[in-house]
Design an enzyme around this catalytic site. Structure first.
Site, PDB file in Angstrom:
ATOM      1  N   CYS A   5       0.864  -1.179   0.000  1.00 27.13           N
ATOM      2  CA  CYS A   5       0.000   0.000   0.000  1.00 27.13           C
ATOM      3  C   CYS A   5       0.902   1.231   0.000  1.00 27.13           C
ATOM      4  O   CYS A   5       2.070   1.143  -0.353  1.00 27.13           O
ATOM      5  CB  CYS A   5      -0.984  -0.016   1.169  1.00 27.13           C
TER       6      CYS A   5
ATOM      7  N   ASN B 208       2.383   1.464   4.337  1.00 26.53           N
ATOM      8  CA  ASN B 208       2.588   0.194   5.046  1.00 26.53           C
ATOM      9  C   ASN B 208       2.237   0.301   6.529  1.00 26.53           C
ATOM     10  O   ASN B 208       2.866  -0.304   7.384  1.00 26.53           O
ATOM     11  CB  ASN B 208       4.021  -0.311   4.860  1.00 26.53           C
TER      12      ASN B 208
ATOM     13  N   CYS C 291      -1.488   0.658   7.275  1.00 25.20           N
ATOM     14  CA  CYS C 291      -2.914   0.311   7.380  1.00 25.20           C
ATOM     15  C   CYS C 291      -3.257  -0.918   6.535  1.00 25.20           C
ATOM     16  O   CYS C 291      -3.393  -2.014   7.046  1.00 25.20           O
ATOM     17  CB  CYS C 291      -3.810   1.485   6.963  1.00 25.20           C
ATOM     18  N   ARG C 292      -3.399  -0.713   5.233  1.00 27.92           N
ATOM     19  CA  ARG C 292      -3.937  -1.768   4.373  1.00 27.92           C
ATOM     20  C   ARG C 292      -3.028  -2.967   4.204  1.00 27.92           C
ATOM     21  O   ARG C 292      -3.461  -4.116   4.381  1.00 27.92           O
ATOM     22  CB  ARG C 292      -4.289  -1.186   2.996  1.00 27.92           C
ATOM     23  N   SER C 293      -1.771  -2.756   3.834  1.00 27.33           N
ATOM     24  CA  SER C 293      -0.909  -3.912   3.555  1.00 27.33           C
ATOM     25  C   SER C 293      -0.557  -4.724   4.802  1.00 27.33           C
ATOM     26  O   SER C 293      -0.581  -5.957   4.733  1.00 27.33           O
ATOM     27  CB  SER C 293       0.340  -3.509   2.773  1.00 27.33           C
TER      28      SER C 293
ATOM     29  N   ASP D  15      -8.104   3.546   1.472  1.00 30.62           N
ATOM     30  CA  ASP D  15      -7.135   3.787   2.538  1.00 30.62           C
ATOM     31  C   ASP D  15      -7.859   4.353   3.766  1.00 30.62           C
ATOM     32  O   ASP D  15      -8.293   5.501   3.757  1.00 30.62           O
ATOM     33  CB  ASP D  15      -6.074   4.766   2.053  1.00 30.62           C
TER      34      ASP D  15
END
Length: 161
Positions: free
Chosen positions: A10, A13, A15-17, A134
């Site tokens: 993301c 690095n 939140c999402r990934s 995000d």
């Protein structure tokens, strides 16, 4: 399950990934500990602002409420070497995908890069989504987590097949 190494990417690095990494680890463990030994998972960000930091607190809280532990994860930046270190690179959105591909040393060489949402099951409530929003900006940590869970389920099915 096939042996595979997968990198989730993301922007920062935080939140999402890392959430995708933690959720995927849990989904693989549901199939049994031996299967997890065949899967290498990691996460990274296209930007380096948060290198060394733990995942964002509100994202960790949402994940923890559903039983996912991200406390030990630390942000790192995507590197050109990742094309050779992983079998598959999964981007959270089209901009992440473009940023990753922009670093590819030679066209057609190294790991393929796809959108994580390519793995959404057809029956998912999120079917048709073309990116993972995000939550750092949307503030919808639970919604992002639900979408990631569905993508991870689809990825697990693809790997087991």
């Amino acid at each position: 399950m096939k042996t595979a190494s997968i990198l989730f990417v993301c922007l920062g690095n935080i939140c999402r990934s890392p959430t995708a990494e933690a959720v995927m680890r849990a989904k693989v463990e549901e199939l049994g500990p031996d299967l997890g030994a065949n899967l290498v998972l990691d996460s990274a960000g296209t930007g380096g602002w948060h290198v060394g930091e733990a995942p964002y607190g509100p994202m960790q809280a949402a994940a923890r409420a559903r039983g996912y532990d991200m406390a030990g994860l630390r942000a790192r930046q995507f590197a050109v070497a990742d094309f050779g270190a992983f079998d598959l690179i999964l981007a959270m959105d089209a901009q992440n995908l473009a940023d990753i591909e922009g670093q590819r040393p030679q066209a057609g060489q190294g790991a393929p890069v796809r959108l994580f949402t390519d793995y959404l099951p057809a029956q998912s409530a999120f079917a048709g989504a073309d990116h993972v929003p995000d939550p750092y900006y949307t503030r919808d940590f639970d919604g992002t987590l639900s979408l990631i869970e569905d993508c991870a389920e689809g990825l697990r099915t693809a790997l087991a097949g």
